[in-house]
Design an enzyme around this catalytic site. Structure first.
Site, PDB file in Angstrom:
ATOM      1  N   LYS A  88       0.844  -1.197   0.000  1.00  0.00           N
ATOM      2  CA  LYS A  88       0.000   0.000   0.000  1.00  0.00           C
ATOM      3  C   LYS A  88       0.881   1.250   0.000  1.00  0.00           C
ATOM      4  O   LYS A  88       1.892   1.301   0.714  1.00  0.00           O
ATOM      5  CB  LYS A  88      -0.911  -0.035   1.237  1.00  0.00           C
ATOM      6  CG  LYS A  88      -1.997   1.043   1.265  1.00  0.00           C
ATOM      7  CD  LYS A  88      -2.897   0.844   2.488  1.00  0.00           C
ATOM      8  CE  LYS A  88      -3.988   1.893   2.596  1.00  0.00           C
ATOM      9  NZ  LYS A  88      -4.800   1.734   3.816  1.00  0.00           N
ATOM     10  N   SER A 163      -9.796   2.109   2.983  1.00  0.00           N
ATOM     11  CA  SER A 163      -8.946   2.849   2.079  1.00  0.00           C
ATOM     12  C   SER A 163      -8.013   1.970   1.245  1.00  0.00           C
ATOM     13  O   SER A 163      -7.492   2.403   0.229  1.00  0.00           O
ATOM     14  CB  SER A 163      -8.099   3.849   2.860  1.00  0.00           C
ATOM     15  OG  SER A 163      -7.221   3.152   3.749  1.00  0.00           O
ATOM     16  N   SER A 187      -9.712  -0.472   7.111  1.00  0.00           N
ATOM     17  CA  SER A 187      -9.204  -0.388   5.734  1.00  0.00           C
ATOM     18  C   SER A 187      -8.497  -1.620   5.204  1.00  0.00           C
ATOM     19  O   SER A 187      -8.160  -1.668   4.019  1.00  0.00           O
ATOM     20  CB  SER A 187      -8.268   0.806   5.597  1.00  0.00           C
ATOM     21  OG  SER A 187      -9.023   1.974   5.593  1.00  0.00           O
TER      22      SER A 187
HETATM   23  N1  GLN Z   1     -12.973   4.084   6.324  1.00  0.00           N
HETATM   24  C1  GLN Z   1     -12.408   4.534   7.576  1.00  0.00           C
HETATM   25  C2  GLN Z   1     -12.083   5.999   7.469  1.00  0.00           C
HETATM   26  O1  GLN Z   1     -12.431   6.558   6.500  1.00  0.00           O
HETATM   27  C3  GLN Z   1     -11.205   3.715   7.924  1.00  0.00           C
HETATM   28  C4  GLN Z   1      -9.996   4.101   7.189  1.00  0.00           C
HETATM   29  C5  GLN Z   1      -8.814   3.258   7.510  1.00  0.00           C
HETATM   30  O2  GLN Z   1      -8.919   2.226   8.175  1.00  0.00           O
HETATM   31  N2  GLN Z   1      -7.666   3.726   7.097  1.00  0.00           N
HETATM   32  O3  GLN Z   1     -11.507   6.581   8.326  1.00  0.00           O
END
Ligand code: GLN
Length: 521
Positions: A88, A163, A187
């Site tokens: 990532k 994400s 994410s």
């Molecule tokens: N979807 C969650 C957010 O927008 C989690 C994001 C993540 O785990 N990086 O914060």
């Protein structure tokens, strides 16, 4: 271009990382052959999937050749030596671009490797490239990437989760057998759920955060993104463990996670108490998601587990607490992107002051979601509101940890659907931040409490034919239970499906081959 780039079916691409490791150990293939097959596949399908922001064909092939040389000398560096991986784009990679999906870091090339990246290299895993993500890991769909969204390999019109949609899609589209993700609120697990892949968030402190560009330090964790539970365990064994460079890293004598997964795969769960979390299911969950979840629970019973229902009453406040704590920490972390040290610098006309340059650069470099959260976090931390918002959220966080403690007295692991719905359409929730945030309703409690969680595929929802995720949670330091229970459930489910769920995904073989972004093959 070899045929392997176009056709999934019988090639090296279909093998799990564990199977590839076995083939390598038996001398039946080479790391160069596997890596080239992945690069060909990326070249064939990634303009449609857009899982990668950067492909390092040359670097990956050089690492693969070095792996083959080690193996010929009888000195493989680890069980996964030679198995390629995607990372990532939020982890620092020496000499390779690291953008965090943001314009503000466009062109930044880190001078050092994150600990996890260093461990991958030390263990001999060729790094294929960097994967797409919501900007600074804020989002649940990868649509907040400044470089355009990633598409779900099951249906190109749908989101791959976020994400870490790039990592999940790369693995689901057979572009890479393994990937690295990060999970602040879900994410790793939510993209796993909507792409039919396996994702694990470790116990907080179980995998080093050194070199992970911070969004919310008290929540962020790195973890494996794979196609099987055993692959996740094998990768966890490589990247996990104490790191003196991360002050929140736990110095704990972790036992082999691969061993736990292999034990679990035998399918016997007698004596294991499984708690179904009342608050994470039922109303608000798509019917087919709930149905596949219930069926999986029934399989756990068949394997000998004792199922109890547990209530975690404060989980209903988890989302609200998260969306105060996370932006608060992010607003502080993102202050470092000031146009002075890294990436983008916009010079307004005239004789701009340093503040003018910062303002113009941050305005041009950050996307809407990032700005929204910086504003929210700054507000929640401001002196007049600190107690009302941030302080209250921290209290909720304690209550959630206590809910977990009480639940883990009644059960060894807790389970829920990973996400309330299957993959939604690209664009569907982009203008509605709260409905986007609701995707993480089931994953966020684990981050707030620091406990580990695993998502694995539970089948396809009957109403739309899209993957459903099953989440398993364990007490802190008991990540091995996730592998044991996860591998057992996976074995039982695959026996019903007649093979891995991803065998049912579209082959993408009609996709026309094109040049890979980043210049591969
Ligand atoms: N979807 C969650 C957010 O927008 C989690 C994001 C993540 O785990 N990086 O914060």
């Amino acid at each position: 271009m070899t045929e392997q780039g176009k056709e999934r079916g019988t090639s090296l691409l279909d093998k799990s990382a564990a199977e590839l490791a076995d083939l390598l150990a038996a001398g039946e293939t080479t790391s160069v052959a596997i890596t080239q097959a992945c690069l060909d596949r990326i070249a064939a399908v990634d303009t449609d999937i857009h899982a990668f922001l950067h492909v390092d064909a040359e670097g990956a092939l050089a690492q693969a050749a070095a792996s083959d040389a080690r193996r010929s000398a009888g000195e493989p560096a680890s069980p996964l030596d030679g198995v390629p991986i995607a990372v990532k784009d939020v982890l620092a990679t020496e000499g390779l671009p690291t953008t965090c999906g943001s314009k503000i870091l466009e062109g930044w090339i880190p001078p050092y490797d994150a600990t996890v990246v260093e461990r991958l290299k030390d263990a001999g895993l060729p790094i294929l490239g960097k994967t797409n993500m919501d900007e600074f890991a804020m989002g649940s769909s990868t649509e907040h990437s400044a470089y355009g969204p990633t598409h779900n390999p099951w249906d190109l019109d749908r989101i791959p989760g976020g994400s870490g949609g790039g990592s999940a899609a790369a693995v689901a589209a057979f572009e890479a057998p393994l990937a690295i993700g990060t999970d602040t609120g879900g994410s790793i697990r939510q993209p796993g759920a909507v792409t039919g892949t396996v994702g694990l968030k470790p116990t907080y402190g179980g995998i080093s955060r050194y070199g992970l560009v911070a969004m919310a330090n008290s929540l962020d964790q790195v973890g494996p993104v794979t196609r099987t539970v055993l692959d996740s365990a094998l990768l966890h064994d490589v990247i996990g463990g104490h790191d003196p460079r991360d002050s929140t890293s736990i110095d704990h004598p972790w036992a082999s996670f691969a061993e736990a997964a292999r034990t679990g795969a035998a399918g016997d769960l007698s004596g294991v108490r499984v708690g179904v979390i009342t608050e994470l299911g039922g109303e608000g969950y798509q019917a087919g998601v709930q149905q596949r979840f219930d069926e999986s629970v029934a399989l756990l019973v068949k394997a000998g587990a004792e199922v109890v229902e547990v209530s975690c009453p404060n989980f209903v406040h988890a989302l609200a607490a998260y969306y105060l704590i996370m932006p608060s920490e992010a607003s502080s972390n993102l202050a470092r992107f000031d146009a002075m040290r890294y990436g983008l610098r916009v010079l307004p006309d005239g004789d701009p002051s340093a503040e003018d340059v910062m303002r113009a650069s941050r305005d041009a470099g950050f996307g809407d979601e990032v700005k929204r959260r910086i504003i929210l976090g700054t507000y929640a931390l401001s002196s007049g509101y600190y107690d009302a918002y941030y302080g209250q959220a921290q209290k909720i966080r304690t209550l959630i940890s206590r809910d977990f403690e009480a639940a883990f007295e009644k059960a060894d692991v807790l389970v829920s659907p990973t996400a309330p719905t299957t993959a939604f359409k690209l664009g569907e929730k982009l203008d509605d931040p709260v409905s986007m945030y609701l995707n993480d309703i089931a994953t966020i409690p684990a981050n707030l409490a620091g406990v580990p969680g695993l998502s694995l595929p539970a089948g396809l929802a009957p109403e739309d034919g899209l993957p459903v995720g099953f989440q398993i949670l364990a007490p802190a330091l008991a990540d091995d239970r996730l592998y044991r229970v996860g591998a057992a459930l996976e074995a039982l489910l695959e026996a019903e499906w007649g093979g891995p769920l991803l065998d049912q995904a579209p082959s993408l073989s009609d996709v026309e081959p094109v040049e890979t972004p980043g210049g591969a093959a």
